[in-house]
Design a protein around this motif. Sequence first.
Motif, PDB file in Angstrom:
ATOM      1  N   ASP A  69       0.829  -1.206   0.000  1.00 31.58           N
ATOM      2  CA  ASP A  69       0.000   0.000   0.000  1.00 31.58           C
ATOM      3  C   ASP A  69       0.864   1.257   0.000  1.00 31.58           C
ATOM      4  O   ASP A  69       0.580   2.223  -0.714  1.00 31.58           O
ATOM      5  N   TRP A  70       1.908   1.271   0.811  1.00 32.05           N
ATOM      6  CA  TRP A  70       2.797   2.434   0.912  1.00 32.05           C
ATOM      7  C   TRP A  70       3.452   2.702  -0.445  1.00 32.05           C
ATOM      8  O   TRP A  70       3.456   3.837  -0.930  1.00 32.05           O
ATOM      9  N   CYS A  73       0.980   4.097  -2.923  1.00 30.77           N
ATOM     10  CA  CYS A  73       0.672   5.510  -2.676  1.00 30.77           C
ATOM     11  C   CYS A  73       1.837   6.419  -3.013  1.00 30.77           C
ATOM     12  O   CYS A  73       1.640   7.564  -3.427  1.00 30.77           O
ATOM     13  N   CYS A 109      -6.977   5.822   8.530  1.00 30.69           N
ATOM     14  CA  CYS A 109      -6.265   7.089   8.350  1.00 30.69           C
ATOM     15  C   CYS A 109      -5.863   7.202   6.892  1.00 30.69           C
ATOM     16  O   CYS A 109      -5.868   6.220   6.161  1.00 30.69           O
ATOM     17  N   GLY A 110      -5.509   8.388   6.472  1.00 29.51           N
ATOM     18  CA  GLY A 110      -5.197   8.640   5.071  1.00 29.51           C
ATOM     19  C   GLY A 110      -3.880   8.048   4.601  1.00 29.51           C
ATOM     20  O   GLY A 110      -3.658   7.910   3.416  1.00 29.51           O
ATOM     21  N   ASP A 113      -3.741   5.139   2.038  1.00 23.31           N
ATOM     22  CA  ASP A 113      -5.056   5.015   1.419  1.00 23.31           C
ATOM     23  C   ASP A 113      -5.528   3.566   1.323  1.00 23.31           C
ATOM     24  O   ASP A 113      -5.787   3.062   0.236  1.00 23.31           O
ATOM     25  N   ALA A 114      -5.624   2.892   2.461  1.00 25.71           N
ATOM     26  CA  ALA A 114      -6.032   1.490   2.472  1.00 25.71           C
ATOM     27  C   ALA A 114      -7.254   1.313   3.364  1.00 25.71           C
ATOM     28  O   ALA A 114      -7.414   2.014   4.357  1.00 25.71           O
ATOM     29  N   PRO A 115      -8.108   0.351   3.046  1.00 33.78           N
ATOM     30  CA  PRO A 115      -9.330   0.139   3.819  1.00 33.78           C
ATOM     31  C   PRO A 115      -9.109  -0.733   5.063  1.00 33.78           C
ATOM     32  O   PRO A 115      -9.755  -1.762   5.244  1.00 33.78           O
TER      33      PRO A 115
END
Length: 168
Positions: A69-70, A73, A109-110, A113-115
Amino acid sequence: GLGGGMAAVLAAVEAGASVIGVEKGSAMGGNWAINTGVVFAPATDAMKNDGAIDDRTGDQDTIDSAIEDWIRCAKGDCSPDLVRAILTEEQAFINSLVAEGVNVKTELCGMADAPIARGHYIVGDDGSRSSGGAFTNVLIERVNNTDAKIMLDTAAKRLVLDDAGVGR
């Protein structure tokens, strides 16, 4: 400021070094002491305690998922090894708080950007959400329990190195 530096002080002390920390402000913590108080960390005990599930997989979080995810993004503009090191240390920090009985809760948290709820905050004794100062206070206490010397109201101008390039 010494907010991020406190972890370096603790790591250096743990490795057996004699440490001097320099903080230009009149108190340790830098900006972290006044921020919103959310620490981004994956696959923590606090997440397990809160039942955090990754909506994409239906499973608990993993460091590998957070790294993906990092990097997504950051549009690939980062070192996977550095991201892994950062996330592993953040996970260890949050897990240490949970092990000490600190009331750590999670939220979406933003960051990355992961659920999944990778944002962590401390709940105070009165039941209210604490600011970044709560995390800072934990680190200050840990630093104060070492032999490290912390110099407040001191600005570092340069690092003095010996002929081998080692800081002295």
